[in-house]
Design a protein around this motif. Structure first.
Motif, PDB file in Angstrom:
ATOM      1  N   ALA A  18       0.798  -1.158  -0.022  1.00 11.52           N
ATOM      2  CA  ALA A  18       0.228  -0.209  -0.138  1.00 11.52           C
ATOM      3  C   ALA A  18       0.882   1.241  -0.039  1.00 11.52           C
ATOM      4  CB  ALA A  18      -0.938   0.019   1.345  1.00 11.52           C
ATOM      5  N   GLU A  22      -3.123   5.231  -0.295  1.00 15.14           N
ATOM      6  CA  GLU A  22      -4.214   3.742  -0.497  1.00 15.14           C
ATOM      7  C   GLU A  22      -4.554   3.444   0.894  1.00 15.14           C
ATOM      8  OE1 GLU A  22      -2.907   1.369  -4.008  1.00 15.14           O
ATOM      9  OE2 GLU A  22      -1.298   1.370  -2.776  1.00 15.14           O
ATOM     10  N   PHE A  81      -7.748   8.871   0.554  1.00 16.77           N
ATOM     11  CA  PHE A  81      -7.051   8.007  -0.195  1.00 16.77           C
ATOM     12  C   PHE A  81      -7.746   7.855  -1.631  1.00 16.77           C
ATOM     13  CE2 PHE A  81     -10.252   5.955   2.268  1.00 16.77           C
ATOM     14  CZ  PHE A  81     -11.015   5.192   1.381  1.00 16.77           C
ATOM     15  N   GLY A  83      -7.033   4.785  -3.692  1.00 18.90           N
ATOM     16  CA  GLY A  83      -6.920   3.567  -3.829  1.00 18.90           C
ATOM     17  C   GLY A  83      -7.046   2.681  -2.672  1.00 18.90           C
TER      18      GLY A  83
END
Length: 115
Positions: A18, A22, A81, A83
């Motif tokens: 990550a 994300e 975020f 994603g």
């Protein structure tokens, strides 16, 4: 991501994959030190074909977890975020994510499977 697709991409990977923009979607209670995390547990009787129509079938655990992430982001309770990295412990967990991304109307409007 398609230029016209404003949905949040969800990809499968490890927590360490990550990036800073994300969030994590984690199956089970695996530890993760990340600013934006949602967890879910796959019911023992999870089936990829839900019983009942979409309007009366209960939302699954993945749809609920992604919904919590989305709402916390919208309210400013979590950092913004772009994603989500889905960290799975089982194939049933991965199936549950795929089903939610396609079969849950609200989740499909907010999220899409990313490569």
């Amino acid at each position: 991501m398609d230029a016209g697709d404003g949905r949040i991409g969800v990809r499968f990977g490890a927590a360490s994959d990550a990036g800073p923009e994300e969030a994590l979607l984690i199956e089970g209670d695996a530890p993760a030190e990340h600013l934006a995390v949602a967890r879910f547990v796959v019911p023992m009787r999870f089936a990829t074909h839900p019983v009942g129509c979409a309007c009366c079938a209960p939302r699954g655990p993945v749809a609920q977890a992604l919904g919590r992430l989305f709402l916390a982001r919208a309210r400013g309770e979590l950092p913004w975020f772009r994603g989500v990295v889905a960290v799975m412990r089982s194939e049933a967990g991965a199936d549950a994510v795929r089903v939610a991304l396609v079969g849950d109307v609200v989740t499909a409007a907010r999220f899409r499977q990313a490569p």
